[in-house]
Each structure stands twice: as C-alpha cells, then as structure tokens.
Design a protein around this motif. Structure first.
Motif, PDB file in Angstrom:
ATOM      1  N   LYS A   1       0.832  -1.127   0.047  1.00 29.87           N
ATOM      2  CA  LYS A   1       0.016   0.008   0.140  1.00 29.87           C
ATOM      3  C   LYS A   1       0.998   1.195   0.147  1.00 29.87           C
ATOM      4  N   ARG A   2       2.374   0.997   0.288  1.00 36.42           N
ATOM      5  CA  ARG A   2       3.056   2.426   0.166  1.00 36.42           C
ATOM      6  C   ARG A   2       3.359   2.533  -1.112  1.00 36.42           C
ATOM      7  N   LYS A   3       3.499   3.961  -1.358  1.00 30.23           N
ATOM      8  CA  LYS A   3       3.380   4.588  -2.725  1.00 30.23           C
ATOM      9  C   LYS A   3       4.532   5.667  -2.692  1.00 30.23           C
ATOM     10  N   GLY A   4       5.793   5.320  -3.245  1.00 26.22           N
ATOM     11  CA  GLY A   4       6.496   6.412  -3.760  1.00 26.22           C
ATOM     12  C   GLY A   4       7.465   6.932  -2.656  1.00 26.22           C
ATOM     13  N   TRP A   5       8.393   7.766  -3.148  1.00 28.51           N
ATOM     14  CA  TRP A   5       9.585   8.352  -2.190  1.00 28.51           C
ATOM     15  C   TRP A   5       9.341   9.891  -2.500  1.00 28.51           C
ATOM     16  N   ARG A   6       9.178  10.455  -1.402  1.00 30.36           N
ATOM     17  CA  ARG A   6       8.903  12.035  -1.089  1.00 30.36           C
ATOM     18  C   ARG A   6      10.224  12.658  -1.277  1.00 30.36           C
ATOM     19  N   GLY A   7      10.488  13.497  -2.052  1.00 31.93           N
ATOM     20  CA  GLY A   7      11.521  14.420  -2.351  1.00 31.93           C
ATOM     21  C   GLY A   7      11.576  15.558  -1.296  1.00 31.93           C
ATOM     22  N   TYR A   8      12.803  15.633  -0.659  1.00 32.08           N
ATOM     23  CA  TYR A   8      13.058  16.645   0.427  1.00 32.08           C
ATOM     24  C   TYR A   8      14.408  17.565  -0.053  1.00 32.08           C
ATOM     25  N   ALA A   9      13.809  18.652  -0.266  1.00 29.74           N
ATOM     26  CA  ALA A   9      15.033  19.897  -0.738  1.00 29.74           C
ATOM     27  C   ALA A   9      15.112  21.045   0.002  1.00 29.74           C
TER      28      ALA A   9
ATOM     29  N   HIS B   1      16.345  25.155  -6.651  1.00 27.67           N
ATOM     30  CA  HIS B   1      15.619  24.136  -6.669  1.00 27.67           C
ATOM     31  C   HIS B   1      15.427  23.136  -7.908  1.00 27.67           C
ATOM     32  N   ARG B   2      15.558  23.823  -9.042  1.00 30.18           N
ATOM     33  CA  ARG B   2      15.496  23.064 -10.160  1.00 30.18           C
ATOM     34  C   ARG B   2      16.626  21.904 -10.436  1.00 30.18           C
ATOM     35  N   VAL B   3      17.618  22.423  -9.770  1.00 30.56           N
ATOM     36  CA  VAL B   3      18.891  21.521  -9.753  1.00 30.56           C
ATOM     37  C   VAL B   3      18.523  20.346  -8.806  1.00 30.56           C
ATOM     38  N   GLN B   4      18.120  20.802  -7.822  1.00 31.48           N
ATOM     39  CA  GLN B   4      17.748  19.612  -6.745  1.00 31.48           C
ATOM     40  C   GLN B   4      16.858  18.810  -7.308  1.00 31.48           C
ATOM     41  N   ASN B   5      15.909  19.155  -7.776  1.00 32.93           N
ATOM     42  CA  ASN B   5      14.453  18.308  -8.365  1.00 32.93           C
ATOM     43  C   ASN B   5      15.025  17.483  -9.498  1.00 32.93           C
ATOM     44  N   LEU B   6      16.028  18.132 -10.262  1.00 30.69           N
ATOM     45  CA  LEU B   6      16.646  17.156 -11.413  1.00 30.69           C
ATOM     46  C   LEU B   6      17.464  16.115 -10.972  1.00 30.69           C
ATOM     47  N   VAL B   7      18.303  16.285  -9.904  1.00 25.94           N
ATOM     48  CA  VAL B   7      19.181  15.319  -9.478  1.00 25.94           C
ATOM     49  C   VAL B   7      18.227  14.160  -8.604  1.00 25.94           C
ATOM     50  N   LEU B   8      16.999  14.747  -7.930  1.00 24.49           N
ATOM     51  CA  LEU B   8      16.224  13.719  -7.221  1.00 24.49           C
ATOM     52  C   LEU B   8      15.435  12.894  -8.273  1.00 24.49           C
ATOM     53  N   ARG B   9      15.111  13.403  -9.506  1.00 29.57           N
ATOM     54  CA  ARG B   9      14.302  12.845 -10.426  1.00 29.57           C
ATOM     55  C   ARG B   9      15.124  11.745 -11.140  1.00 29.57           C
ATOM     56  N   THR B  10      16.559  12.102 -11.579  1.00 26.50           N
ATOM     57  CA  THR B  10      17.251  11.151 -12.305  1.00 26.50           C
ATOM     58  C   THR B  10      17.649  10.210 -11.428  1.00 26.50           C
ATOM     59  N   TYR B  11      17.765  10.306 -10.060  1.00 23.73           N
ATOM     60  CA  TYR B  11      18.325   9.203  -9.408  1.00 23.73           C
ATOM     61  C   TYR B  11      17.091   8.382  -9.048  1.00 23.73           C
ATOM     62  N   ALA B  12      15.892   8.770  -8.965  1.00 25.49           N
ATOM     63  CA  ALA B  12      14.510   7.880  -9.046  1.00 25.49           C
ATOM     64  C   ALA B  12      14.408   7.380 -10.207  1.00 25.49           C
ATOM     65  N   GLU B  13      14.562   7.844 -11.364  1.00 23.73           N
ATOM     66  CA  GLU B  13      14.254   7.120 -12.569  1.00 23.73           C
ATOM     67  C   GLU B  13      15.632   5.940 -12.725  1.00 23.73           C
ATOM     68  N   ARG B  14      16.751   6.331 -12.318  1.00 30.62           N
ATOM     69  CA  ARG B  14      18.034   5.285 -12.382  1.00 30.62           C
ATOM     70  C   ARG B  14      17.651   3.989 -11.379  1.00 30.62           C
ATOM     71  N   HIS B  15      16.861   4.255 -10.418  1.00 32.35           N
ATOM     72  CA  HIS B  15      16.832   3.042  -9.497  1.00 32.35           C
ATOM     73  C   HIS B  15      15.233   2.326  -9.595  1.00 32.35           C
ATOM     74  N   GLY B  16      14.762   3.121 -10.439  1.00 28.99           N
ATOM     75  CA  GLY B  16      13.234   2.773 -10.750  1.00 28.99           C
ATOM     76  C   GLY B  16      12.258   2.867  -9.719  1.00 28.99           C
ATOM     77  N   LEU B  17      12.374   4.123  -9.054  1.00 29.72           N
ATOM     78  CA  LEU B  17      11.530   4.407  -7.842  1.00 29.72           C
ATOM     79  C   LEU B  17      10.632   5.512  -8.140  1.00 29.72           C
ATOM     80  N   LEU B  18       9.437   5.571  -7.657  1.00 24.11           N
ATOM     81  CA  LEU B  18       8.502   6.523  -8.026  1.00 24.11           C
ATOM     82  C   LEU B  18       8.678   7.762  -7.187  1.00 24.11           C
ATOM     83  N   PHE B  19       8.926   9.046  -7.875  1.00 23.91           N
ATOM     84  CA  PHE B  19       9.213  10.271  -7.192  1.00 23.91           C
ATOM     85  C   PHE B  19       8.243  11.054  -7.047  1.00 23.91           C
TER      86      PHE B  19
END
Ligand SMILES: [Fe+2]
Lengths: 139, 269
Positions: free
Chosen positions: A5-13, A25-43
């Motif tokens: 029932k758990r869903k996703g990883w909450r970004g914290y910037a 913020h844009r850079v932080q979000n970019l890094v978070l999004r790329t990391y999530a994609e590479r590890h198959g995580l829902l961001f």
C-alpha cells in the motif's frame, strides 16, 4: 500497513544553503528525479524545508505520512539535521514505520538499522577531515 | 627516531615511496584475483555474445580482445563488466585485502576507499583512450590520495603506464607553473627522458601518489591492456573534489576514533 500500500519516495529539498552553497530548486529536483528514474523509484513531488538555518520543521511534518510512502529521498546527505539526537529521532521514525531514507547526490540509503552506522561514520569523518583544510599548508 | 618505531622492512618501503612517489607491490590472494579475472571473462564474453565454438579461451580473450570488439564497442564492454563486478559487495574488500599491508604502510590504517571500480581497456594501436601526462591533483583531487593500479594482464613497455618519479615531477611542475606557454605535448617532450615505464606482471600492482605526473601512450604491443584503478586515502586527511560519501566510503574506522567522535557529540548535546 502492508508494503504494497506504500507508494513512492517523497523528495526533500532545501532553500537554505547546502554544504555552504545555495542549490537552485530546479537542480535539486533534477538530481532527485534522475536518481529515482535510475533506481526505478516513484518520485513524489519535493517538499522544501523552511529557509531559516537548521530548520527541520518540514522534515518532521513528513513523519506522519511515513506509513503511506516508501520513504524520504533527500537531495543530499548534507541536509541531515546537524544535531545527533534529531538525526536519531529521524532514523527511529523512518525505520520504525517501515520506511527508508535515500540520498540522491551521494547514492546512499538507510533501509535498515545497520545502514545508520555508515551514514554516521561519513558525517563524523567529513567533519573531522574538513577541520584540516586542503590548503592548510599553502604558502 | 622513526626507525625505532618501524622495522627495517617497512621503513625501507616508506623511504623508497617517499623518494619515488610510487612502488610496485606483490598482491596477496592470487586465487581471488584469478576469480575476478574469470568473472570478467564470463561477463565480457556474455556481453559480446561469444559462445559455443566462438568462445575464446580466457588467455585469448584478454590478450586479443581486439579480435572480439572494436573501439566503438569498447565502452559498452567496459560498462557491462563494471556493472557486473560492482554488483558483488565483496569486490572492493577483496582488492583491499590483496594490497592491505602496502596500503597501510603508505596511507595509514584508517582508510577511505573509492566506492566503485574503474576499469580501463586499451586495445593495441587504439589512440582513443589515451591519458596524456598529468597529475590528478591538477584537477582538484586531494594530494593525500594514492591510486592502486592493478593489471589483469602482464603490462610492460607501451602496454603499461608511465610515471615521472617524484623529484623530477616536482621540478617539472615548478617550471610548468612559471611558463604559461607549456601545453601537454610540450610538457611531455620536456620530461620524456625521465619517464619510467612500469613493468608490472599479472599478480603485481602499482601503488602511486597521483600527485606525481603519469599517463599512458598508444599501446604499441600486440596484446590488449586490462587494468583497474582504485583510489585510497587516509580516512581523516583532507578531501578534494572526490568527497567522502560521494566518491569515497570509509573502509576502516578504528574504535578509538569512533569513541572520540561519539564522546564529542554527546558532550555537545
Ligand atoms: Fe591520473
């Protein structure tokens, strides 16, 4: 609650400087999004900590959401609370509710109690080694 | 005074490393190194689709890699091998164990180690993966770091790497800093007579301070070069662009250090 029932990883910037520099913020979000994609995580859309130095208000407000998500994804390890007692509460809250912590920039994670030691070693050794500046002996 | 604390064998190594900035060391645990080579052979041949009658022997695969992959496929092969190897959590501790004594003699016994492995493959005659003469400190790496350069094949002459020993390196750097007209090629020609091409058979490795100048040229030998490089440093020495937690991880932390920082943190709380 079952893990299904758990869903996703909450970004914290951060809006405040991280390790001495302000990161857009844009850079932080970019890094978070790329990391999530590479590890198959829902961001899940990032929460931004309040600007004043040392604030953990937004972080602490996430604790009650933990049972519903897989965990919190920090932009960087450098955003962990400076005080050890506050960090210990964070680890307790997160692991206690079956969630995890991830650090996108460093590609590190705390998914079980044994992972805490590595993170704490890194923080302590960083602080100690930073006490000797690289150019300490430069003329 | 130091001689009284350290035995003659270790002191001899320390003096030589200080004088030259590098050492060629024998590795422990040959069976483990052989196992890494077997694993690379398996990963590499699988990636290149070499099976059945097309599958070369291990020797053939490493020596004549140029027969199975071109320059365009090299990076894909490299990444497939690296990703396969890095999935094994015992890999880095294994390399550490092979060179532990000499690492401790060189950097100390509280150690940070690079997180993942770097692999370089240089086909004969390939000029696309050259490393011009440089010092890693020039682009912001900590001068406190050393590199463990570990070949999977016998490396000699142009199939190997070269270093400029520490005294010559320091002298050339002094001149290089003063003369703005220096470029990589001019610097190379200037220091060329002093360069040492390292003869490193399989089973040995080079430990060197990456502050000394080093590099490689086109591999003019007939066989392919396969080498790993791994960075190591004293855990609490200053970091450069490669940070602890990001590029490095603590490998060995001694209990007195941990007790010390826990005590200080508790005191502050
Ligand atoms: Fe280098």
């Amino acid at each position: 609650m079952s893990p299904k029932k758990r869903k996703g990883w909450r970004g914290y910037a951060f809006s405040a400087p991280i390790g001495g520099s302000t990161i857009p913020h844009r850079v932080q979000n970019l890094v978070l999004r790329t990391y999530a994609e590479r590890h198959g995580l829902l961001f899940l859309l990032s929460v931004f900590e309040y600007h004043h130095e040392g604030s953990t208000m937004m972080l602490e407000s996430l604790y009650e959401t933990l049972p519903a998500i897989e965990g919190i994804m920090f932009y960087s390890l450098n955003m962990l609370p400076a005080e050890r007692a506050v960090r210990e509460r964070l680890y307790r809250e997160v692991l206690g509710s079956g969630a995890g912590l991830r650090f996108a920039l460093e590609e590190l994670q705390v998914l079980e109690p044994a992972d805490v030691g590595v993170i704490e070693d890194i923080l302590a050794c960083r602080a100690l080694s930073a006490a000797v500046r690289l150019d300490a002996l430069e003329a | 005074m130091a001689g009284k604390f350290i035995d003659a064998n270790e002191q001899g190594f320390i003096d030589a490393f200080l004088a030259k900035g590098y050492a060629i060391i024998p590795l422990d645990g040959k069976a483990q190194l052989d196992a890494v080579r077997e694993r690379i052979y398996a990963l590499g041949t699988a990636h290149l689709g070499l099976k059945g009658a097309k599958k070369p022997s291990l020797e053939e695969f490493f020596d004549n890699t140029q027969r199975f992959v071109g320059v365009e496929g090299l990076n894909g092969l490299r990444l497939a091998v690296i990703n396969g190897l890095n999935a094994d959590p015992g890999l880095m501790p294994g390399f550490f164990g092979m060179a532990r004594k000499f690492i401790e003699w060189t950097v100390g016994n509280e150690i940070a180690m690079q997180r993942g492995i770097n692999l370089s493959i240089q086909l004969p005659g390939d000029d696309s993966s050259l490393l011009p003469l440089h010092s890693d400190v020039w682009d912001g790496n900590s001068p406190y770091e050393v590199v463990l350069w570990l070949p999977l094949v016998d490396c000699y002459k142009t199939k190997s790497m070269y270093v400029l020993p520490r005294p010559e390196s320091r002298r050339a750097y002094g001149e290089f800093k003063k003369d703005k007209s220096f470029n990589a090629e001019k610097l190379f020609q200037r220091v060329k007579p002093g360069l040492v091409w390292l003869d490193v058979p399989y089973g040995k490795a080079v430990l060197f301070s990456h502050s000394i100048m080093h590099g490689n040229r086109v591999n003019d030998e007939k066989t392919t070069r396969w080498t790993f490089n791994i960075r190591l440093k004293g855990l609490l020495t200053p970091y450069g662009v490669k940070e602890l937690g990001e590029s490095f991880l603590p490998a060995v932390v001694r209990p007195a250090t941990r007790i010390g920082f826990e005590y200080v943190q508790e005191e502050k709380a």
